[in-house]
Write an enzyme that holds these catalytic residues in place. Structure first.
Site, short mmCIF file in Angstrom:
data_model
loop_
_atom_site.label_atom_id
_atom_site.label_comp_id
_atom_site.label_asym_id
_atom_site.label_seq_id
_atom_site.Cartn_x
_atom_site.Cartn_y
_atom_site.Cartn_z
CG HIS A 103 29.81 55.54 11.48
ND1 HIS A 103 31.12 55.35 11.09
CD2 HIS A 103 29.86 56.60 12.34
CE1 HIS A 103 31.90 56.24 11.65
NE2 HIS A 103 31.16 57.01 12.43
CB CYS A 143 29.65 49.24 9.04
SG CYS A 143 30.14 48.51 7.46
CG HIS A 200 32.24 52.42 7.22
ND1 HIS A 200 32.15 51.50 8.23
CD2 HIS A 200 31.86 53.61 7.76
CE1 HIS A 200 31.75 52.10 9.34
NE2 HIS A 200 31.56 53.39 9.07
#
Length: 387
Positions: free
Chosen positions: A335, A266, A323
């Site tokens: 993402h 990520c 994240h």
């Protein structure tokens, strides 16, 4: 009586030793938390052996000589007699610097192919060599991240060669991936991906002759690169261009530690998107969350702008950041979660993610905030440009 006195002495020495150990642990831990910084970006691995009383051997490694001196002075001020066996990195290296010489070089947690991947570097990325172990080098990348890399992926250079490279005209690969071809035969002589840096030798029509760090010369096409200069990488990043770059990664697969177009995690995805705009970000999501203008998240997406970084926790109620995604506008963010995809914070949208809405804990504005160690234009980074 003598037996009683002996027992008292033994108990006193035991208690005395415990107090001494406790004080040493306290001081080392305080230095680790207050003076060293994040251990993903700094080295501080210090242990001790108490020889008796206040006599202590300190062993281990650090990459900061000043911290070492302060630690020794602090322990001595508490009455400890120190035998210093702490190594300051870099230590016993063949060359102080290297340029990554493969399109993508893997960094691992240990000097072993079976060790977990922690990050990756791209061709033309300068790295600091901190120590070596056989066919491996412990390196630090320009974002200050640490890891072990195979020496075969590196072109070792001295300070003079590094300065020459920093002053040379260069191009960045901006196409998703391509190959370097031999000027005479057209045969493939190298692989490159978006974000790689190559020295520019000359231009010939739609061809740009380039040189890799190890000296391989070939050509790439003009429309596959951007010149590594202020014209192609202006100080003001265009949010729409940033958005378009991110959307070009749709469905790119996930890889823990990945920071190339082949596969990404990520934060590696966010780093790569910003790198292609000429901006160096910190490596991990929790590190990226430290830099830039803080944007409130308690008003939904109303304050967010294209390019803002959104940070998420692993579960509702947690504040731990695990994240990151990038806001695109109109409630949507992009993402890397299994694959690069777009989700929305608007419950009326078909791509709404209730999980991400519930776990959104922080937002940072990167654009126009290039004034911290975690957000650095490549053309101002001292590892890339000779000032």
């Amino acid at each position: 009586m003598n037996r009683l006195i002996g027992s008292i002495i033994i108990i006193s020495l035991f208690f005395y030793g415990c107090v001494a150990d406790q004080k040493i642990d306290e001081i080392i831990n305080r230095f680790r938390t207050e003076y060293v910084g994040d251990l993903r970006e700094h080295v501080f691995d210090i242990s001790y052996e108490r020889l008796g009383g206040f006599s202590v051997i300190l062993r281990g490694e650090t990459d900061n000589s000043e911290v070492k001196i302060q630690l020794l002075d602090t322990l001595r001020s508490h009455g400890f007699q120190i035998q210093d066996s702490i190594i300051v990195l870099p230590h016993n290296v063949s060359q102080p610097w290297a340029l990554i010489d493969l399109s993508v070089a893997t960094m691992r947690s240990k000097a072993s192919h079976t060790a977990p991947v922690v990050s990756q570097g791209l061709m033309g990325m300068p790295v600091k060599i901190l120590k070596e172990d056989g066919g491996w080098a412990f390196i630090q990348t320009p974002d200050r991240y640490l890891g072990w890399c195979e020496k075969a992926a590196l072109c070792f250079v001295d300070s003079i060669r590094l300065m020459e490279w920093k002053k040379s005209p260069r191009v960045m690969i901006t196409s998703r991936s391509t190959t370097i071809k031999d000027v005479e035969t057209g045969k493939i002589c190298g692989d490159v991906v978006a974000g790689c840096l190559l020295e520019e030798v000359e231009r010939d029509g739609n061809k740009i002759v380039v040189k890799t760090p190890s000296g391989i010369i070939g050509y790439v096409l003009k429309d596959e690169v951007s010149s590594f200069n202020q014209k192609d990488f202006p100080p003001e990043v265009n949010p729409q261009k940033l958005k378009n770059t991110a959307l070009n990664f749709i469905r790119t697969p996930y890889l823990w530690g990945g920071t190339s177009v082949h596969a990404l995690d990520c934060s590696g995805f966010i780093k790569t998107v910003y790198r292609l705009q000429g901006i160096e970000l910190a490596r991990d999501a929790s590190l990226q969350a430290r830099y830039g203008q803080l944007i409130p998240v308690n008003q939904g997406w109303t304050l967010f702008q294209t390019g803002d970084l959104l940070f998420f926790a692993p579960r509702k109620g947690s504040k731990k950041i695990t994240h990151v995604g990038m806001y695109l506008g109109d409630s949507e963010f992009i993402h890397e979660a299994g694959k690069v995809k777009v989700n929305s914070l608007d419950s009326t949208r078909s791509n709404f993610s209730s999980f991400r809405k519930l776990t959104l804990v922080k937002a940072r504005r990167v654009l126009q905030n290039f004034d911290s160690e975690g957000i650095v234009p490549l053309l101002e980074h001292p590892w890339y440009i000779e000032k």
